[in-house]
Motif scaffolding. Structure first.
Motif, PDB file in Angstrom:
ATOM      1  N   VAL A   1      74.381  31.337  31.721  1.00 47.32           N
ATOM      2  CA  VAL A   1      75.352  32.171  31.623  1.00 47.32           C
ATOM      3  C   VAL A   1      74.947  33.620  31.543  1.00 47.32           C
ATOM      4  N   GLY A   2      73.633  34.010  30.992  1.00 51.15           N
ATOM      5  CA  GLY A   2      73.456  35.242  30.899  1.00 51.15           C
ATOM      6  C   GLY A   2      72.951  35.740  32.229  1.00 51.15           C
ATOM      7  N   MET A   3      72.482  34.846  32.957  1.00 50.74           N
ATOM      8  CA  MET A   3      72.021  35.203  34.523  1.00 50.74           C
ATOM      9  C   MET A   3      73.186  35.635  35.358  1.00 50.74           C
ATOM     10  N   THR A   4      74.143  34.622  35.235  1.00 54.53           N
ATOM     11  CA  THR A   4      75.460  34.891  35.672  1.00 54.53           C
ATOM     12  C   THR A   4      76.007  36.460  35.480  1.00 54.53           C
ATOM     13  N   LEU A   5      76.096  36.887  34.311  1.00 62.01           N
ATOM     14  CA  LEU A   5      76.690  37.979  33.790  1.00 62.01           C
ATOM     15  C   LEU A   5      75.643  38.954  34.470  1.00 62.01           C
ATOM     16  N   ALA A   6      74.635  38.812  34.557  1.00 64.70           N
ATOM     17  CA  ALA A   6      73.586  39.935  34.979  1.00 64.70           C
ATOM     18  C   ALA A   6      73.926  40.197  36.313  1.00 64.70           C
ATOM     19  N   LEU A   7      73.847  39.124  37.354  1.00 69.99           N
ATOM     20  CA  LEU A   7      74.232  38.949  38.823  1.00 69.99           C
ATOM     21  C   LEU A   7      75.685  39.761  39.004  1.00 69.99           C
TER      22      LEU A   7
ATOM     23  N   LEU B   1      83.916  33.462  47.902  1.00 73.74           N
ATOM     24  CA  LEU B   1      84.236  34.729  48.368  1.00 73.74           C
ATOM     25  C   LEU B   1      83.234  35.499  48.022  1.00 73.74           C
ATOM     26  N   PHE B   2      82.721  35.319  46.814  1.00 71.10           N
ATOM     27  CA  PHE B   2      81.536  36.302  46.387  1.00 71.10           C
ATOM     28  C   PHE B   2      80.587  36.297  47.379  1.00 71.10           C
ATOM     29  N   VAL B   3      80.061  35.058  47.721  1.00 71.57           N
ATOM     30  CA  VAL B   3      78.811  34.940  48.422  1.00 71.57           C
ATOM     31  C   VAL B   3      79.165  35.651  49.877  1.00 71.57           C
ATOM     32  N   VAL B   4      80.366  35.190  50.563  1.00 76.49           N
ATOM     33  CA  VAL B   4      80.776  35.913  51.708  1.00 76.49           C
ATOM     34  C   VAL B   4      80.724  37.423  51.627  1.00 76.49           C
ATOM     35  N   ALA B   5      81.421  37.882  50.738  1.00 80.99           N
ATOM     36  CA  ALA B   5      81.788  39.437  50.387  1.00 80.99           C
ATOM     37  C   ALA B   5      80.222  39.896  50.135  1.00 80.99           C
ATOM     38  N   ILE B   6      79.658  39.441  49.401  1.00 82.30           N
ATOM     39  CA  ILE B   6      78.233  40.284  48.983  1.00 82.30           C
ATOM     40  C   ILE B   6      77.368  40.367  50.181  1.00 82.30           C
ATOM     41  N   ALA B   7      77.509  39.318  51.151  1.00 85.04           N
ATOM     42  CA  ALA B   7      76.664  39.121  52.315  1.00 85.04           C
ATOM     43  C   ALA B   7      77.088  40.127  53.358  1.00 85.04           C
ATOM     44  N   GLY B   8      78.629  40.128  53.303  1.00 80.87           N
ATOM     45  CA  GLY B   8      79.254  41.174  54.255  1.00 80.87           C
ATOM     46  C   GLY B   8      78.799  42.617  53.984  1.00 80.87           C
ATOM     47  N   PHE B   9      78.775  42.980  52.740  1.00 80.52           N
ATOM     48  CA  PHE B   9      78.508  44.035  52.143  1.00 80.52           C
ATOM     49  C   PHE B   9      77.208  44.423  52.512  1.00 80.52           C
ATOM     50  N   GLY B  10      76.203  43.700  52.401  1.00 79.56           N
ATOM     51  CA  GLY B  10      74.796  43.827  52.745  1.00 79.56           C
ATOM     52  C   GLY B  10      74.577  44.151  54.267  1.00 79.56           C
TER      53      GLY B  10
ATOM     54  N   LEU C   1      71.898  34.921  47.008  1.00 72.99           N
ATOM     55  CA  LEU C   1      70.978  33.912  46.459  1.00 72.99           C
ATOM     56  C   LEU C   1      71.292  33.174  45.130  1.00 72.99           C
ATOM     57  N   GLY C   2      71.466  34.199  44.082  1.00 73.95           N
ATOM     58  CA  GLY C   2      71.634  33.958  42.821  1.00 73.95           C
ATOM     59  C   GLY C   2      73.109  33.196  42.823  1.00 73.95           C
ATOM     60  N   ALA C   3      74.067  33.598  43.393  1.00 72.07           N
ATOM     61  CA  ALA C   3      75.308  33.025  43.310  1.00 72.07           C
ATOM     62  C   ALA C   3      75.232  31.421  43.637  1.00 72.07           C
ATOM     63  N   VAL C   4      74.612  31.192  44.868  1.00 70.11           N
ATOM     64  CA  VAL C   4      74.503  30.011  45.381  1.00 70.11           C
ATOM     65  C   VAL C   4      73.888  29.035  44.306  1.00 70.11           C
ATOM     66  N   ILE C   5      72.694  29.635  43.466  1.00 66.93           N
ATOM     67  CA  ILE C   5      71.870  28.699  42.608  1.00 66.93           C
ATOM     68  C   ILE C   5      72.646  28.585  41.228  1.00 66.93           C
ATOM     69  N   TRP C   6      73.187  29.918  40.679  1.00 64.93           N
ATOM     70  CA  TRP C   6      73.601  29.733  39.416  1.00 64.93           C
ATOM     71  C   TRP C   6      75.139  29.637  39.161  1.00 64.93           C
ATOM     72  N   PHE C   7      75.873  30.060  40.092  1.00 68.52           N
ATOM     73  CA  PHE C   7      77.551  30.114  39.864  1.00 68.52           C
ATOM     74  C   PHE C   7      77.967  28.790  39.911  1.00 68.52           C
TER      75      PHE C   7
END
Length: 465
Positions: free
Chosen positions: A2-8, A71-80, A173-179
């Motif tokens: 949960v802490g890692m999720t909030l950090a990301l 949507l988070f993964v797609v959006a953050i990748a597009g942002f990058g 990467l964090g989203a794929v692993i932790w979310f």
């Protein structure tokens, strides 16, 4: 986990806010290298703001439809990817397209962040603490962007874009692993048409103001752009009244505290929110500061924004959010007027710093208070959309204000131009103060509640501004 999720999630929110303000100090360097006129260079800010604001609600509906995690993964990748394109751009057109793509990515990303907070943290103290962290990171990102922008621009303005690439990769990467995966999904229609009309209207109006600064009000392209903006705005209003897929649901239109919050966010962005843009140009174009010196000059502003955030929470508990908002706009008004009247002085400490400290403190107080007021009477089921509408108002106002200020500065701004520009922002802050004071007076001695005018848990909600 949960802490890692909030950090990301906090890192993603930091990037959204950072990328609006990090470009400010880089603007003179960008314009010089890519041979952009002053009026054209302001689109590096406006392209991001308009696309971000215009598609926020669409991002919220997409979060409900496809799920927050994908949507988070797609959006953050597009942002990058958009950030990388901006960092590698060799011409103004590609750079502006990259900034627009960044804004669109941010519009999809922020609702996904909020959706993940809602699904990761249970309602109550845990979610409240997570939202406090999210809000604090957002406010600090706006202030930190100016400082970091100065340090990176000293090496190359391109680093203000490229710094996002490894951070977005880390988030993806964090989203794929932790979310956790999303389960419940909505079938609500997505108001893409309304978003396109609304965004097109603002783009056309900002373009008209830009052309007015470059070619004059009587130029054919200026007139066509402004008329097109009005036509698109009228079409947007008609669509909102007749369509089944609307941006602003009827239940939200009846909440007066939400309308107050939206107006407060617009005035916030037209006052202290625009201060970053004006100070950047004043310090570098008029005062001859290097990017690093300009970035360091923003440090007191960043510190005071954080102090204002902290003070606002305490003041709201003791005196109420409306009193806190009024105090914030009062500090902002005095600070901006101070800068306007003292900007010709040679001493940063004696002439500019007092106004920067006052306006910075007001900035932090306003930021926290306006969202508290705007969502106070909104039912739980509509909190996400209400937050998106407040942010939409904020960034649309930012784009329009930058265009107006660019018009006031002209092609070769002098001290008189800057004084007028700062007084415009001070007038917006004074408008926010008047709005806040009226809200306090109405709540303390205004007319009694009239059924049907307010919606939400607090029956006094309709008496809020």
């Amino acid at each position: 986990m949960v802490g890692m999720t909030l950090a990301l999630l906090s890192l993603a929110q930091f990037l959204i806010a950072l990328d609006y303000s990090i470009i400010f100090i880089a603007l003179p360097s960008v314009a010089a290298e890519l041979h952009l006129a002053t009026a054209t260079a302001q689109w590096v800010v406006s392209a991001y703001a308009v696309l971000f604001a215009g598609f926020l609600v669409v991002g919220g509906r997409l979060t409900d439809r496809v799920g927050a995690k994908p949507l988070f993964v797609v959006a953050i990748a597009g942002f990058g990817l958009a950030s990388a394109a901006g960092g590698l751009a060799e011409g103004g057109g590609l750079l502006l397209a990259a900034r627009a793509a960044q804004g669109l990515g941010a519009a999809l990303l922020q609702p996904a962040v909020l959706g993940l907070i809602g699904t990761t943290f249970p309602a109550g103290p845990a979610r409240s603490r997570a939202l406090v962290v999210w809000g604090s990171v957002g406010a600090s990102g706006l202030a930190a962007g100016a400082i970091l922008g100065g340090l990176l621009t000293a090496v190359s303005w391109r680093l203000t874009f490229m710094i996002n690439v490894p951070l977005t990769l880390l988030c993806a990467l964090g989203a794929v692993i932790w979310f956790a995966p999303t389960r419940d999904r909505s079938t609500t229609r997505i108001p893409v048409g309304a978003s396109i009309l609304g965004t097109g209207a603002v783009l056309a109006l900002v373009l008209g103001l830009t052309l007015a600064a470059e070619q004059g009000w009587s130029a054919a392209l200026t007139i066509v752009s402004l008329v097109l903006g009005v036509v698109l705005l009228a079409a947007f209003i008609r669509t909102e009244r007749t369509s089944t897929a609307v941006l602003i649901e009827p239940v939200l239109r009846r909440i007066s505290s939400l309308r107050t919050g939206a107006l407060a966010t617009a005035l916030y962005m037209a006052s202290v929110g625009a201060e970053f843009y004006l100070l950047t140009l004043l310090l570098q174009a008029m005062k001859g500061y290097t990017p690093v010196e300009a970035g360091l000059a923003f440090l007191p502003l960043a510190v005071m924004v954080t102090a204002g955030n902290t003070a606002a929470g305490r003041a709201a508990r003791s005196f109420g959010a409306r009193a806190s908002l009024a105090a914030g706009f009062a500090f902002a008004t005095v600070g901006l007027v101070w800068i306007a009247l003292a900007l010709q002085g040679d001493s940063y400490v004696l002439h500019l710093l007092p106004g920067i400290l006052l306006s910075g403190f007001g900035h932090g107080v306003i930021y926290t208070s306006m969202f508290t007021i705007g969502t106070s009477d909104v039912p739980a089921a509509h909190q996400g959309t209400a937050g998106a509408l407040l942010t939409t108002s904020q960034y649309l106002s930012g784009a329009m204000t930058v265009a107006v200020l660019t018009l006031a500065l002209g092609s070769a701004p002098g001290h008189g131009n800057f004084q007028v520009a700062f007084l415009i922002t001070a007038a917006a802050a004074a408008g926010g103060l008047a709005l806040s004071m009226r809200g306090i007076l109405v709540r303390s001695g205004g007319p009694s509640h009239r059924p049907g005018r307010g919606v939400g848990p607090d029956p006094r909600g309709s008496r809020a501004l």
